[in-house]
Design a protein around this motif. Structure first.
Motif, short mmCIF file in Angstrom:
data_model
loop_
_atom_site.label_atom_id
_atom_site.label_comp_id
_atom_site.label_asym_id
_atom_site.label_seq_id
_atom_site.Cartn_x
_atom_site.Cartn_y
_atom_site.Cartn_z
N GLN A 168 -2.62 -53.55 -24.54
CA GLN A 168 -2.07 -52.49 -23.86
C GLN A 168 -3.35 -51.94 -23.14
N LEU A 169 -4.27 -52.39 -22.78
CA LEU A 169 -5.42 -51.11 -22.44
C LEU A 169 -5.63 -51.91 -21.81
N VAL A 170 -5.18 -53.26 -21.02
CA VAL A 170 -5.69 -54.66 -19.90
C VAL A 170 -4.36 -53.58 -18.61
N VAL A 171 -3.14 -53.73 -19.52
CA VAL A 171 -1.82 -53.58 -19.21
C VAL A 171 -1.94 -52.04 -18.28
N GLN A 172 -2.74 -50.94 -18.93
CA GLN A 172 -3.26 -49.68 -18.41
C GLN A 172 -3.95 -49.71 -17.33
N LEU A 173 -4.91 -50.69 -17.75
CA LEU A 173 -6.10 -50.33 -16.40
C LEU A 173 -5.73 -51.28 -15.00
N LYS A 174 -4.48 -52.22 -15.72
CA LYS A 174 -3.73 -53.16 -14.33
C LYS A 174 -3.41 -51.83 -13.64
N LEU A 175 -2.30 -50.89 -14.02
CA LEU A 175 -1.80 -50.24 -13.35
C LEU A 175 -2.22 -48.73 -13.02
N MET A 176 -4.01 -48.48 -13.37
CA MET A 176 -4.63 -47.61 -12.38
C MET A 176 -5.15 -48.05 -12.06
N MET A 177 -5.98 -49.65 -11.57
CA MET A 177 -6.36 -50.02 -10.66
C MET A 177 -5.13 -49.35 -9.05
N GLU A 178 -3.74 -50.07 -9.06
CA GLU A 178 -2.95 -50.14 -8.62
C GLU A 178 -2.82 -48.31 -8.32
N LEU A 179 -3.03 -47.90 -8.60
CA LEU A 179 -2.36 -46.15 -8.37
C LEU A 179 -4.18 -45.59 -8.08
N LYS A 180 -4.51 -45.69 -8.38
CA LYS A 180 -6.10 -45.61 -7.33
C LYS A 180 -6.06 -46.03 -5.71
N ILE A 181 -5.72 -47.36 -6.12
CA ILE A 181 -5.59 -48.01 -3.76
C ILE A 181 -4.10 -47.54 -3.72
N ARG A 182 -3.09 -46.97 -4.04
CA ARG A 182 -1.34 -46.09 -3.55
C ARG A 182 -2.47 -44.78 -3.09
N GLN A 183 -3.29 -44.12 -3.67
CA GLN A 183 -4.03 -42.90 -3.67
C GLN A 183 -4.43 -43.02 -2.86
N LYS A 184 -5.51 -43.97 -2.48
CA LYS A 184 -6.58 -44.46 -1.16
C LYS A 184 -5.29 -44.25 0.38
N ILE A 185 -4.45 -45.15 0.24
CA ILE A 185 -3.85 -45.46 1.29
C ILE A 185 -2.75 -44.24 1.52
N ASP A 186 -2.36 -43.50 0.53
CA ASP A 186 -0.77 -42.40 1.01
C ASP A 186 -2.58 -41.19 1.27
N ALA A 187 -3.48 -40.98 0.98
CA ALA A 187 -4.08 -39.91 1.06
C ALA A 187 -4.46 -40.01 3.08
N GLN A 188 -4.66 -42.03 3.20
CA GLN A 188 -5.23 -42.10 4.82
C GLN A 188 -3.64 -41.89 5.58
N ARG A 189 -2.69 -42.03 5.00
CA ARG A 189 -0.91 -41.37 5.08
C ARG A 189 -1.05 -40.30 6.14
N VAL A 190 -1.55 -39.74 5.10
CA VAL A 190 -0.88 -37.86 5.37
C VAL A 190 -2.04 -37.54 6.70
N GLU A 191 -3.39 -38.01 6.35
CA GLU A 191 -4.70 -37.84 7.49
C GLU A 191 -4.19 -38.16 8.29
N ILE A 192 -3.68 -39.26 9.12
CA ILE A 192 -3.29 -40.14 10.01
C ILE A 192 -2.07 -39.09 11.04
N LEU A 193 -0.53 -39.11 9.37
CA LEU A 193 0.62 -38.29 10.24
C LEU A 193 0.08 -36.70 10.93
N GLY A 194 -1.48 -36.20 9.88
CA GLY A 194 -1.16 -34.76 10.18
C GLY A 194 -2.41 -35.14 11.64
N LEU A 195 -2.96 -35.86 11.89
CA LEU A 195 -4.06 -35.40 13.15
C LEU A 195 -2.48 -35.87 14.59
N ALA A 196 -1.70 -36.80 14.53
CA ALA A 196 -0.36 -37.22 14.65
C ALA A 196 -0.34 -35.45 15.68
#
Length: 200
Positions: A119-147
């Protein structure tokens, strides 16, 4: 700034410029509105991802309180091995998008490790994916904000500077040319009356 030429040619040029500005402004303003909507969407998505991360932490803590036992090694159970980030065109702005992500799971024995490690492996994998998505989402907000900021500045330049300036210059030239016409008529009448007096 170029000195204003009080002539019919200058009036014609300014009229053409003003038409072009007025034609260009609505499409620029539409782009501004679309970018604002897209940035809002990106902000909502980022907030959702951050909420999912928080939920994942809480869920893991609730499901696996035994993780507090530091004698069980869990640090290297999952490892991020590949992240492929692509590009998406949003209203003419290139923003990152997650194409592919690979997470490797370190082999572990089902007999020697506690049952909750699965169960821990499932949760760690999910968290890793969410952290990557968070970085990309933050970049999208920043780039669109500048545009959005850049397009808003251009809209303001046309709406608050270029169009009013052109209208003001056209008005000045028209007044000047009208005054010149009036002065010409007055001179012509005055010359005619002078000739009549001289002849008589």
């Amino acid at each position: 700034m170029a000195r204003l030429a009080y002539s019919k040619a200058s009036l014609s040029k300014l009229g053409t410029k003003l038409k072009r500005y007025k034609k260009f402004l609505p499409s620029l303003d539409l782009k501004r509105q679309q970018l604002a909507a897209e940035r809002k969407k990106a902000q909502v998505r980022l907030q959702q991802t951050e909420l999912d991360i928080e939920q994942c932490y809480k869920q893991t803590a609730a499901m696996l309180p035994m993780m507090a036992d530091k004698s069980i090694p869990v640090a290297d159970l999952v490892k991020l091995t590949q992240v492929e980030i692509g590009e998406e065109n949003v209203v003419g702005v290139h923003v990152p998008v997650l194409d592919k992500m690979t997470v490797d799971i370190r082999p572990y024995s089902l007999f020697t490790e506690p049952h909750w490690v699965d169960q821990l492996v499932v949760q760690l994998k999910l968290m890793m994916e969410l952290k990557i998505r968070q970085k990309i989402d933050a970049q999208r907000v920043e780039i669109l904000g500048l545009a959005l900021k850049k397009v808003t500045q251009r809209v303001n330049l046309f709406d608050k500077v270029l169009i009013p300036q052109a209208q003001q210059d056209i008005r000045k030239i028209r007044i000047y040319l009208s005054d010149m016409d009036t002065a010409g008529v007055v001179r012509a009448k005055s010359t005619k009356q002078k000739r009549l007096r001289e002849a008589g």
